[in-house]
Design an enzyme around this catalytic site. Structure first.
Site, mmCIF file in Angstrom:
data_model
loop_
_atom_site.group_PDB
_atom_site.id
_atom_site.type_symbol
_atom_site.label_atom_id
_atom_site.label_comp_id
_atom_site.label_asym_id
_atom_site.label_seq_id
_atom_site.Cartn_x
_atom_site.Cartn_y
_atom_site.Cartn_z
ATOM 1 N N MET A 15 1.021 -1.185 -0.059
ATOM 2 C CA MET A 15 -0.100 -0.008 0.054
ATOM 3 C C MET A 15 0.887 1.160 0.060
ATOM 4 S SD MET A 15 -3.137 1.276 -0.099
ATOM 5 C CE MET A 15 -3.987 -0.043 0.557
ATOM 6 N N HIS A 16 1.287 1.685 -1.120
ATOM 7 C CA HIS A 16 1.801 2.841 -1.210
ATOM 8 C C HIS A 16 0.919 4.100 -1.851
ATOM 9 C CE1 HIS A 16 2.546 2.296 -5.728
ATOM 10 N NE2 HIS A 16 2.528 0.937 -5.452
ATOM 11 N N ALA A 17 1.598 5.189 -2.293
ATOM 12 C CA ALA A 17 0.689 6.393 -2.713
ATOM 13 C C ALA A 17 -0.404 5.896 -3.719
ATOM 14 C CB ALA A 17 1.613 7.644 -3.187
ATOM 15 N N ALA A 20 -3.236 3.874 -2.850
ATOM 16 C CA ALA A 20 -4.154 4.605 -1.785
ATOM 17 C C ALA A 20 -4.888 5.269 -2.650
ATOM 18 C CB ALA A 20 -2.959 5.214 -1.052
ATOM 19 N N GLU A 89 -1.488 -3.153 -10.845
ATOM 20 C CA GLU A 89 0.073 -2.764 -10.995
ATOM 21 C C GLU A 89 0.896 -3.959 -11.415
ATOM 22 O OE1 GLU A 89 0.951 0.607 -7.607
ATOM 23 O OE2 GLU A 89 1.357 -1.253 -6.941
#
Length: 90
Positions: A15-17, A20, A89
Site C-alpha cells: 500500500m503505497h501512494a 492508496a 500494478e
C-alpha cells in the site's frame, strides 16, 4: 448491517501512494464509511490517503475492511475486487 472482509495485499510494493489514491477514489464513489485495519490493529479511514499510508502494509500482509452505510455491500465488493486485482500494478 456493517460488512466485514479480510483481504491480502497482492501488489509487489504494498500500500503505497498509487494504490492508496485508487482506493480513495473508489471509496468516494460510495456513501458508506470504510475503515481499514492492519495486522497490528492500526485503523485508517479509507477517505484519507495519508491515513492509509500509515498502515504500512506490504505484499502478503492482510487488511481487514469494514464498510457501513446504505451501499456497504457494493462498496466492500468493489474494494475487494480492487485489492484482488493488485491495484492493476502487476
Amino acid at each position: 448491517m456493517t460488512q466485514y472482509r479480510r483481504v491480502a495485499i497482492k501488489n509487489r510494493l504494498g500500500m503505497h501512494a498509487r494504490p492508496a489514491m485508487k482506493l480513495f477514489d473508489l471509496v468516494n464513489t460510495f456513501q458508506s464509511t470504510v475503515t481499514l485495519r492492519n495486522h497490528e490493529g492500526v485503523e485508517a479511514q479509507a477517505d484519507s490517503v495519508i491515513a492509509m499510508l500509515m498502515l504500512d502494509s506490504e505484499q502478503g500482509s492482510h487488511i481487514d475492511i469494514e464498510a457501513s452505510g446504505c451501499d456497504e455491500k457494493e462498496a466492500i465488493d468493489a474494494i475487494i475486487a480492487l485489492f484482488e486485482s493488485g491495484f492493476d500494478e502487476d
